[in-house]
Design a protein around this motif. Structure first.
Motif: not given
Length: 168
Positions: A121, A123, A162, A165-166
Motif C-alpha cells: 500500500d 509507494p 511494478e 505502475r506504483r
C-alpha cells in the motif's frame, strides 16, 4: 597466455578451498557461481593473465583472470564469480561499485521486492529505482563475461514495471 596449466591449477586450488562460493567443472571448463546457480564457460585460450591477490579486509585470497577482450572475472569469497558492472543500458549509476557479483544482484533484488510486496500500500521509495539501476548494470556486466541472465532480467523487468505502475 603461456602458462594455461598454471592458471587452471590456480583455479582448481582456489575452488577446492571455496566450494561454497564457486564450483569448477574442469571437463567443460565451466565455473558455477553457487549463490546464483549460474554458470560461465572459461575459454582458456582467451585467458591472457591471472593473478592471486589477498583481500585487504578478509585476508583471504582471491583469483583474478584477465581475458584477451579486456574483461576480467574474479573468484572471491563470499561473492563467487565477480566482474565489472556495465552501464551500457543503465547509464551512469550512483553508488555503483567497481566490482559486483550475481549474489549482489540477488540481495538487491530481494530488497526491491521487499519494498514492493511487503508494503503493497506504500509507494516504493526512491531507493528502489536506484537499486534496480544497479541490478541492470550488474546483469549487463554478467552477460558481458558470459553468464546467461535472461531469466533474471525477466524477473527484474517485473519489479521495474511494478515500481513504475506504483509511482505513476
Amino acid at each position: 597466455m603461456e602458462n594455461v596449466d598454471q592458471a587452471k591449477s590456480s583455479v582448481r586450488h582456489w575452488v577446492g578451498r571455496h566450494k561454497h562460493a564457486v564450483l569448477n567443472d574442469e571437463e567443460t571448463s565451466t565455473l558455477l557461481d553457487v549463490a546464483s546457480g549460474k554458470t560461465v564457460k572459461l575459454t582458456w585460450r582467451d585467458v591472457k593473465a591471472f593473478e592471486e591477490k589477498i583481500h585487504p579486509e578478509t585476508k583471504d585470497s582471491y583469483l583474478v583472470l584477465m581475458f584477451e577482450n579486456g574483461t576480467q572475472i574474479a573468484l572471491v569469497d563470499p561473492g563467487g564469480v565477480a566482474f565489472a558492472p556495465s552501464t551500457e543500458n543503465s547509464g551512469p549509476v550512483e553508488n555503483l561499485p567497481p566490482v559486483v557479483c550475481l549474489r549482489d544482484f540477488l540481495t538487491l533484488k530481494q530488497r526491491v521486492d521487499h519494498y514492493l510486496y511487503e508494503h503493497p500500500d506504500d509507494p516504493p521509495p526512491r531507493e528502489s529505482l536506484d537499486l534496480i539501476m544497479i541490478c541492470i548494470a550488474t546483469l549487463d556486466g554478467a552477460r558481458a563475461v558470459g553468464f546467461d541472465v535472461g531469466d533474471l532480467e525477466g524477473e527484474l523487468e517485473k519489479s521495474l514495471n511494478e515500481v513504475e505502475r506504483r509511482t505513476g
